[in-house]
Scaffold this active site. Structure first.
Site, PDB file in Angstrom:
ATOM      1  N   GLY A   1       0.770  -1.362   0.018  1.00 40.53           N
ATOM      2  CA  GLY A   1       0.186  -0.178   0.082  1.00 40.53           C
ATOM      3  C   GLY A   1       0.676   1.312   0.084  1.00 40.53           C
ATOM      4  O   GLY A   1       0.297   2.396   0.296  1.00 40.53           O
TER       5      GLY A   1
ATOM      6  N   ASN B   1       1.603   3.159  -2.583  1.00 42.08           N
ATOM      7  CA  ASN B   1       1.254   4.058  -3.420  1.00 42.08           C
ATOM      8  C   ASN B   1      -0.071   4.621  -2.787  1.00 42.08           C
ATOM      9  O   ASN B   1      -0.308   5.809  -2.933  1.00 42.08           O
ATOM     10  CB  ASN B   1       0.546   3.316  -4.614  1.00 42.08           C
ATOM     11  CG  ASN B   1       1.966   3.492  -5.548  1.00 42.08           C
ATOM     12  OD1 ASN B   1       2.345   4.383  -6.164  1.00 42.08           O
ATOM     13  ND2 ASN B   1       2.363   2.200  -5.837  1.00 42.08           N
TER      14      ASN B   1
ATOM     15  N   ILE C   1     -11.192  -7.328 -11.952  1.00 43.71           N
ATOM     16  CA  ILE C   1     -12.397  -6.579 -11.920  1.00 43.71           C
ATOM     17  C   ILE C   1     -13.605  -7.060 -12.631  1.00 43.71           C
ATOM     18  O   ILE C   1     -13.416  -7.232 -14.009  1.00 43.71           O
ATOM     19  CB  ILE C   1     -12.273  -5.115 -11.966  1.00 43.71           C
ATOM     20  CG1 ILE C   1     -11.224  -4.434 -11.295  1.00 43.71           C
ATOM     21  CG2 ILE C   1     -13.397  -4.229 -12.272  1.00 43.71           C
ATOM     22  CD1 ILE C   1     -11.631  -4.207  -9.974  1.00 43.71           C
TER      23      ILE C   1
ATOM     24  N   HIS D   1       0.146   0.138 -13.756  1.00 47.85           N
ATOM     25  CA  HIS D   1       0.777  -1.112 -14.166  1.00 47.85           C
ATOM     26  C   HIS D   1       2.246  -0.799 -14.158  1.00 47.85           C
ATOM     27  O   HIS D   1       2.620   0.272 -14.876  1.00 47.85           O
ATOM     28  CB  HIS D   1       0.270  -1.455 -15.579  1.00 47.85           C
ATOM     29  CG  HIS D   1       0.844  -2.756 -16.000  1.00 47.85           C
ATOM     30  ND1 HIS D   1       0.274  -4.106 -15.244  1.00 47.85           N
ATOM     31  CD2 HIS D   1       1.829  -3.263 -16.570  1.00 47.85           C
ATOM     32  CE1 HIS D   1       1.035  -5.044 -15.691  1.00 47.85           C
ATOM     33  NE2 HIS D   1       1.983  -4.443 -16.491  1.00 47.85           N
TER      34      HIS D   1
ATOM     35  N   ASP E   1      -5.338  -5.096 -18.435  1.00 47.12           N
ATOM     36  CA  ASP E   1      -4.122  -4.085 -18.862  1.00 47.12           C
ATOM     37  C   ASP E   1      -4.463  -3.733 -20.260  1.00 47.12           C
ATOM     38  O   ASP E   1      -3.483  -3.490 -20.993  1.00 47.12           O
ATOM     39  CB  ASP E   1      -2.860  -4.769 -18.701  1.00 47.12           C
ATOM     40  CG  ASP E   1      -2.492  -5.300 -17.580  1.00 47.12           C
ATOM     41  OD1 ASP E   1      -2.947  -4.515 -16.600  1.00 47.12           O
ATOM     42  OD2 ASP E   1      -1.811  -6.236 -17.470  1.00 47.12           O
TER      43      ASP E   1
END
Ligand code: GRF
Length: 193
Positions: free
Chosen positions: A15, A17, A88, A104, A145
């Site tokens: 975590g 970021n 997702i 990414h 992606d």
């Protein structure tokens, strides 16, 4: 839109970021981070978020419907993935039409797709003796992606780099650029509504 854009962050890892985003967004008016959701127990992230007035939830085992409920309860407009490792689903994507952003750790389309995350990416970049790598910030769609790319940032590699130093260079880029790209995205949303 009258009020600021509400952001919800999803994480699966350390975590770093998410902490960087929370600290950077403290004085923002355009957007506000409302909730941080982790797919694993993460007391450091919990304490950090709560100390900044950001709600924290753990969803473990992961349950997408539950996550949607938490995000909707906090009236989240934009979902930000920051080291989030679950696929997702389309219901989730449709529930957040203003946008779901992902970070990414490579210059997509290189080193993207299933199984290409975290150290797997850095290992492959190292094995292939790449001279450059970088990060991609993109919108999420149904395919891993492959959503629209919002921004990419590159860094140089040399013969002294290994997967660990590559990871460090990538983290530096992520911490430097993810907050500003999300902010720009929210500003455009604000202008458009
Ligand atoms: C980042 O390198 C991100 O690109 C990748 O996972 C890592 C998350 O790092 N998807 P952290 O959990 O924010 O420290």
């Amino acid at each position: 839109m009258e009020r600021s854009i509400f952001i919800g962050i999803l994480i699966s890892g350390d975590g770093s970021n998410s902490k960087n985003l929370i600290a950077n967004y403290l004085h923002q008016k355009v957007s506000k981070i409302k909730v941080l959701i982790s797919t694993k127990s993460n007391d450091t992230a919990r304490n950090f978020a709560e100390s900044y007035g950001v709600a924290y939830a753990e969803i473990h085992p992961w349950n997408e419907r539950e996550a949607m409920n938490v995000l909707q309860r906090h009236e989240v407009d934009v979902v930000v993935l920051a080291g989030f490792l679950r696929k997702i689903g389309s219901d989730f994507i449709q529930a957040f039409p203003q946008g779901i952003l992902n970070l990414h750790p490579s210059l997509l389309p290189k080193y993207g797709g299933k199984g290409m995350y975290g150290h797997h990416v850095h290992q492959r970049v190292y094995e292939n003796k790449e001279h450059t790598t970088g990060i991609t910030i993109h919108l999420v769609n149904e395919n891993y992606d492959e959503g629209e790319i919002l921004a990419q940032f590159a860094c140089l590699l040399d013969e002294f780099d290994d997967p660990t130093t590559i990871a460090n260079k990538i983290k530096t880029l992520e911490h430097r650029h993810y907050p500003e790209v999300i902010l720009g995205f929210c500003k455009r949303l604000q202008g458009a509504v």
